[in-house]
Design a protein around this motif. Structure first.
Motif, PDB file in Angstrom:
ATOM      1  N   ASP A  31      34.459  47.719  33.995  1.00  0.00           N
ATOM      2  CA  ASP A  31      33.164  47.295  33.455  1.00  0.00           C
ATOM      3  C   ASP A  31      33.065  47.498  31.951  1.00  0.00           C
ATOM      4  O   ASP A  31      32.528  46.649  31.226  1.00  0.00           O
TER       5      ASP A  31
ATOM      6  N   ARG B 145      35.099  35.736  43.187  1.00  0.00           N
ATOM      7  CA  ARG B 145      34.076  36.718  42.844  1.00  0.00           C
ATOM      8  C   ARG B 145      33.800  36.563  41.352  1.00  0.00           C
ATOM      9  O   ARG B 145      34.740  36.540  40.545  1.00  0.00           O
TER      10      ARG B 145
ATOM     11  N   ARG C 138      31.359  37.945  38.058  1.00  0.00           N
ATOM     12  CA  ARG C 138      30.374  38.861  37.485  1.00  0.00           C
ATOM     13  C   ARG C 138      30.106  38.422  36.049  1.00  0.00           C
ATOM     14  O   ARG C 138      30.978  37.853  35.383  1.00  0.00           O
ATOM     15  N   TYR C 139      28.898  38.693  35.601  1.00  0.00           N
ATOM     16  CA  TYR C 139      28.426  38.171  34.323  1.00  0.00           C
ATOM     17  C   TYR C 139      28.022  39.321  33.407  1.00  0.00           C
ATOM     18  O   TYR C 139      27.281  40.215  33.819  1.00  0.00           O
TER      19      TYR C 139
ATOM     20  N   GLU D  24      25.728  44.186  32.074  1.00  0.00           N
ATOM     21  CA  GLU D  24      25.923  43.224  33.153  1.00  0.00           C
ATOM     22  C   GLU D  24      24.588  42.629  33.570  1.00  0.00           C
ATOM     23  O   GLU D  24      23.555  43.302  33.585  1.00  0.00           O
TER      24      GLU D  24
ATOM     25  N   THR E 208      28.452  36.685  43.926  1.00  0.00           N
ATOM     26  CA  THR E 208      27.857  37.276  42.736  1.00  0.00           C
ATOM     27  C   THR E 208      26.986  38.451  43.135  1.00  0.00           C
ATOM     28  O   THR E 208      26.649  38.618  44.316  1.00  0.00           O
ATOM     29  N   LEU E 209      26.575  39.244  42.181  1.00  0.00           N
ATOM     30  CA  LEU E 209      25.685  40.362  42.476  1.00  0.00           C
ATOM     31  C   LEU E 209      24.343  39.879  43.010  1.00  0.00           C
ATOM     32  O   LEU E 209      23.654  40.607  43.735  1.00  0.00           O
TER      33      LEU E 209
END
Length: 292
Positions: free
Chosen positions: A38, A66, A68-69, A75, A103-104
């Protein structure tokens, strides 16, 4: 885990939601991000300098990923324009089709198609929801925006709408008020952090299905976002839930023109579905192209 000091990942740069090939919102895309932790992702996103960079990891099947942004600061659960950019980048490498993204914010599907205008991508959001703003939320937002209650369009009530992230939705009576936006960055940043809002989706209705929008994005360290797919999806759900458009309906959101980056987002409100589809194009940014 690998840090940027150990290896520099390839970062693709795309402008998403371009309008007739112009403008759009720049996004970074890292297609092989499995080795980055991260902290490394935040560092890469900060170095890229766009409002968001998408970090992609391959799934067990060819069309599963997968994603993540990360903004230059932290994030975020979901980012529409970086999703469009990611889908177009993948389609250009392995062909058009349907992508399944984890995504989350939840599972997202994106359909890509090769057209005369290039690759287009249509994301299907997570289920949307919306609620009226509380009086203290609205008053705080108006102070930060340097607006008055009389500036608001009573046909479109102030709400907080959700499509993976929460977005404040405010509509103004006059296009000129939107064009003259000059808000208190520190005050709006503090308010949005307190309430957990990702952007403020500020709109003017040219017609019931054509809107002009501006999206301050202080939580990402960005004064304004030129195209915001997650906010457009949330706005589509807002329009549906308040009965402000028929179902099904197609709505166009024009964003970014006031900051010199015209963007076009096509929003489809579906019948019998709490989700919303958002369609746009994306084009690679050349090495000497514009930043955020």
């Amino acid at each position: 885990m690998i840090h940027p000091a150990d290896t520099t990942p390839e970062v693709l740069r795309y402008a998403a939601f371009t309008d007739a090939g112009r403008g759009g919102n720049p996004a970074g895309v890292v297609l092989d991000a499995g080795g980055l932790d991260d902290a490394a992702r935040v560092e890469v996103a900060a170095r890229v300098g766009y409002s968001e960079t998408a970090f992609v990891e391959a799934g067990e099947e060819k069309d599963h990923f997968r994603v993540r942004y990360f903004s230059p600061r932290a994030e975020v659960a979901f980012c529409g324009h970086a999703t469009i950019a990611t889908a177009v980048a993948i389609a250009q490498r392995q062909g058009a089709g349907t992508l399944h993204l984890s995504t989350l914010a939840g599972p997202i599907t994106v359909d890509t198609e090769i057209t005369a205008d290039g690759v287009t991508a249509t994301l299907t959001s997570v289920p949307t929801r919306t609620r009226p703003t509380r009086a203290d939320e609205l008053d705080g937002a108006l102070v930060a925006l340097r607006w008055a209650h009389d500036d608001l369009d009573p046909r479109y009530p102030a709400h907080v709408a959700h499509a993976g992230n929460d977005h404040l939705v405010l509509a103004v009576r006059e296009r000129a008020r939107l064009a003259a936006l000059d808000y208190d960055y520190a005050a709006l940043a503090a308010l949005m952090e307190r309430h957990g809002w990702t952007t403020a989706h500020l709109v003017w209705a040219e017609s019931p299905t054509l809107f002009h929008a501006r999206d301050p994005f202080p939580p990402g360290g960005v004064v304004e976002d030129p195209a915001t797919g997650a906010a457009a999806a949330a706005f589509g759900g807002y329009l549906r839930d308040l009965g402000l458009v028929g179902v099904p309906s197609r709505v166009t959101v024009l964003q970014g023109a006031d900051m010199g980056r015209p963007s076009r987002l096509v929003v489809d409100v579906l019948a019998g579905d709490e989700r919303v589809k958002v369609t746009g194009t994306a084009a690679p940014i050349p090495p000497d192209g514009p930043g955020d």
